[in-house]
Design an enzyme around this catalytic site. Structure first.
Site, PDB file in Angstrom:
ATOM      1  N   TYR A   1      31.565 -27.680  40.746  1.00 33.27           N
ATOM      2  CA  TYR A   1      32.475 -28.296  39.962  1.00 33.27           C
ATOM      3  C   TYR A   1      33.777 -29.122  40.431  1.00 33.27           C
ATOM      4  O   TYR A   1      33.931 -30.445  40.481  1.00 33.27           O
ATOM      5  CB  TYR A   1      33.461 -26.881  39.639  1.00 33.27           C
ATOM      6  CG  TYR A   1      34.385 -26.935  38.706  1.00 33.27           C
ATOM      7  CD1 TYR A   1      34.184 -26.543  37.452  1.00 33.27           C
ATOM      8  CD2 TYR A   1      35.584 -26.687  39.121  1.00 33.27           C
ATOM      9  CE1 TYR A   1      35.394 -26.612  36.112  1.00 33.27           C
ATOM     10  CE2 TYR A   1      36.598 -26.645  38.164  1.00 33.27           C
ATOM     11  CZ  TYR A   1      36.465 -26.974  36.902  1.00 33.27           C
ATOM     12  OH  TYR A   1      37.267 -27.324  35.439  1.00 33.27           O
TER      13      TYR A   1
ATOM     14  N   GLY B   1      30.688 -14.456  35.279  1.00 30.24           N
ATOM     15  CA  GLY B   1      29.461 -15.223  35.532  1.00 30.24           C
ATOM     16  C   GLY B   1      29.114 -15.779  35.052  1.00 30.24           C
ATOM     17  O   GLY B   1      27.949 -16.761  34.834  1.00 30.24           O
TER      18      GLY B   1
ATOM     19  N   ASP C   1      41.214 -22.006  29.990  1.00 27.08           N
ATOM     20  CA  ASP C   1      40.809 -20.576  29.843  1.00 27.08           C
ATOM     21  C   ASP C   1      41.455 -19.141  29.681  1.00 27.08           C
ATOM     22  O   ASP C   1      42.171 -18.081  29.041  1.00 27.08           O
ATOM     23  CB  ASP C   1      39.768 -20.234  31.122  1.00 27.08           C
ATOM     24  CG  ASP C   1      38.435 -21.025  30.939  1.00 27.08           C
ATOM     25  OD1 ASP C   1      38.307 -22.144  30.684  1.00 27.08           O
ATOM     26  OD2 ASP C   1      38.281 -20.554  32.487  1.00 27.08           O
TER      27      ASP C   1
ATOM     28  N   LEU D   1      31.777 -17.477  30.150  1.00 21.97           N
ATOM     29  CA  LEU D   1      32.815 -16.810  29.453  1.00 21.97           C
ATOM     30  C   LEU D   1      34.323 -16.053  29.462  1.00 21.97           C
ATOM     31  O   LEU D   1      35.403 -15.430  29.447  1.00 21.97           O
ATOM     32  CB  LEU D   1      32.072 -15.420  28.539  1.00 21.97           C
ATOM     33  CG  LEU D   1      30.597 -16.260  26.989  1.00 21.97           C
ATOM     34  CD1 LEU D   1      30.105 -14.694  27.021  1.00 21.97           C
ATOM     35  CD2 LEU D   1      30.678 -16.880  26.619  1.00 21.97           C
TER      36      LEU D   1
ATOM     37  N   HIS E   1      34.962 -29.480  30.925  1.00 20.34           N
ATOM     38  CA  HIS E   1      35.198 -30.565  31.398  1.00 20.34           C
ATOM     39  C   HIS E   1      36.116 -31.617  31.971  1.00 20.34           C
ATOM     40  O   HIS E   1      37.204 -32.542  32.572  1.00 20.34           O
ATOM     41  CB  HIS E   1      33.673 -31.127  32.503  1.00 20.34           C
ATOM     42  CG  HIS E   1      33.570 -30.499  33.689  1.00 20.34           C
ATOM     43  ND1 HIS E   1      33.836 -30.437  35.239  1.00 20.34           N
ATOM     44  CD2 HIS E   1      32.475 -29.571  33.116  1.00 20.34           C
ATOM     45  CE1 HIS E   1      32.930 -29.165  35.102  1.00 20.34           C
ATOM     46  NE2 HIS E   1      32.154 -28.512  34.392  1.00 20.34           N
TER      47      HIS E   1
HETATM   48  C1  GLA Z   1      35.776 -23.430  33.692  1.00 24.48           C
HETATM   49  C2  GLA Z   1      37.080 -23.888  34.311  1.00 24.48           C
HETATM   50  C3  GLA Z   1      37.700 -24.560  32.902  1.00 24.48           C
HETATM   51  C4  GLA Z   1      37.300 -26.110  32.638  1.00 24.48           C
HETATM   52  C5  GLA Z   1      35.810 -25.514  32.483  1.00 24.48           C
HETATM   53  C6  GLA Z   1      34.938 -26.329  31.803  1.00 24.48           C
HETATM   54  O1  GLA Z   1      35.622 -22.506  32.420  1.00 24.48           O
HETATM   55  O2  GLA Z   1      37.610 -22.647  33.929  1.00 24.48           O
HETATM   56  O3  GLA Z   1      39.045 -24.957  33.226  1.00 24.48           O
HETATM   57  O4  GLA Z   1      36.751 -27.241  33.183  1.00 24.48           O
HETATM   58  O5  GLA Z   1      34.952 -25.061  33.454  1.00 24.48           O
HETATM   59  O6  GLA Z   1      35.335 -26.711  30.947  1.00 24.48           O
END
Ligand code: GLA
Length: 381
Positions: free
Chosen positions: A221, A122, A172, A125, A34
């Site tokens: 989130y 989900g 990601d 990954l 995060h």
């Molecule tokens: C998800 C989001 C990322 C990041 C992570 C937590 O994967 O897509 O951008 O914030 O959560 O680290």
């Protein structure tokens, strides 16, 4: 898991051969959770689970897509009229990505596509980032576009933010794009500059899927994002990246306790992530182990994104690894996966411990994947 490969599905559906088969990986984050949307640091690796796309250019402006993983559903749309689909959610990842690409390259051609993948969905990954980056790489190859990996990641992120409606950070998409074989990437999410650290030879990326369905992910989130933004605002700083632990402690009494805890996770996690990069580089697994333990506790108590099942999983794996490896929850949280940096000689012991204890205690049956760090789709390969 797909029964047919993208190539086979393409041939039987379009009755011709594709010109290209493109893939883009999922990812696992070693540490730095995060922190990306707080302009901070992350340390992910791309993994050997991927989205595959078999593709052929068309001479018109139609995109045809066949999805092996969504029961061979087919979807067709024009590049000149891209709309959100209420019926087929998976289609929006493609439509959103293409809509963002068109803002930069309005003249791209249509394509016939067949898609299949094995990134667990989900599970935290990043199957969706892998999907978006695979689409972009496919259109870049078919249309010979001069798009680099960082720009591709930004386009994919905008597709999620603007079209799909998820306020995710950049981690990601960037690692799916520019990950490097046998390496983890320290990414500065503000400047989008990065460095790689070699994952030590005898250390395996063991990913343990808790198979606890991730609940409330999106609302929680977004709540965490808002709490982080509020605390940065309290300090009149652009992001929590700019607030030091000393500054936070000075203001502790003037902050709501929950906001204080959220900020503390981000500020300490940024520091741990940089230290973890240095530890990995110098093959200091004892330091890595300690940092991953602290990261997990910080997610458990300060950021509050773990679950009792995940905490238990981390505990039993940590008992096996001692300080020769590290383990923590990975990804957005509320279920999903645990990453265990595991010395090769302890893999069997970790597996048998999880098999013996985890299901009996929690009722969930874990899946264990032994992964390698892979190249991203936009790394020169
Ligand atoms: C998800 C989001 C990322 C990041 C992570 C937590 O994967 O897509 O951008 O914030 O959560 O680290």
């Amino acid at each position: 898991m797909s029964s047919y490969t993208a190539l086979e599905a393409f041939e039987s559906f379009y009755l011709s051969s594709p010109e290209h088969v493109i893939d883009a990986p999922g990812r696992v984050n070693l540490i730095g959770e995060h922190t990306d949307y707080n302009d901070g640091f992350v340390l992910p690796a791309a993994i050997n689970f991927a989205t595959n796309i078999a593709a052929k250019a068309r001479s018109d402006r139609i995109i045809n897509v066949l999805s092996v993983d969504y029961h061979y559903q087919h979807n067709s749309f024009s590049l000149d009229a891209i709309a959100f689909s209420e019926q087929q959610m998976w289609v929006n990842y493609i439509r959103g990505t293409v809509a963002e690409l068109l803002k930069i390259y309005p003249d791209i051609q249509g394509a016939d596509l067949a898609i299949s993948g094995n990134v667990p969905q989900g599970a935290g990954l990043s199957s969706s980032a892998s999907f978006e980056i695979a689409i972009l790489k496919t259109l870049v190859v078919l249309n010979q576009l001069p798009l680099d990996g960082v720009k591709a990641a930004l386009i994919a992120q905008r597709a999620e933010n603007n079209f799909v409606g998820c306020r995710c950070g950049i981690m990601d998409q960037l690692i799916a794009s520019l990950g490097k074989q046998d390496h983890a990437m320290l990414l500065d999410c503000r400047s989008l500059t990065f460095e790689y650290a070699t994952i030590p030879n005898d250390i395996v990326l063991l990913i343990i899927n808790s198979n606890q369905q991730r609940g409330l992910v999106e609302s929680e989130y977004n709540t965490r994002r808002i709490q982080c933004e509020l605390s940065a605002k309290h300090f009149a700083k652009p992001a929590l990246r700019d607030v030091s632990l000393a500054e936070l402690e000075c203001e502790a009494a003037n902050l709501e306790p929950l906001i204080y805890k959220r900020a503390k996770h981000i500020i300490t996690e940024n520091d741990r992530t940089i230290r973890a990069f240095n530890a990995l580089r110098s093959k200091d697994m004892r330091a890595m182990s300690q940092l991953m333990r602290e990261s997990h506790l910080s997610m458990q108590y300060d950021f509050q994104i773990t679950t009792p099942a995940i905490d238990y999983l981390v505990d039993i794996v940590a008992d096996v690894l001692g300080d020769s490896g590290g383990v923590r929850m990975t990804g957005g949280g509320f279920g999903g996966c645990v990453i265990a940096l595991t010395p090769a000689h302890l893999i069997d012991q970790v597996k048998s411990t999880v098999t013996q204890l985890y299901q009996a205690k929690t009722g969930f049956k874990a899946d264990i994947y032994v992964c390698d760090a892979m190249d991203g789709a936009f790394l020169n390969r």
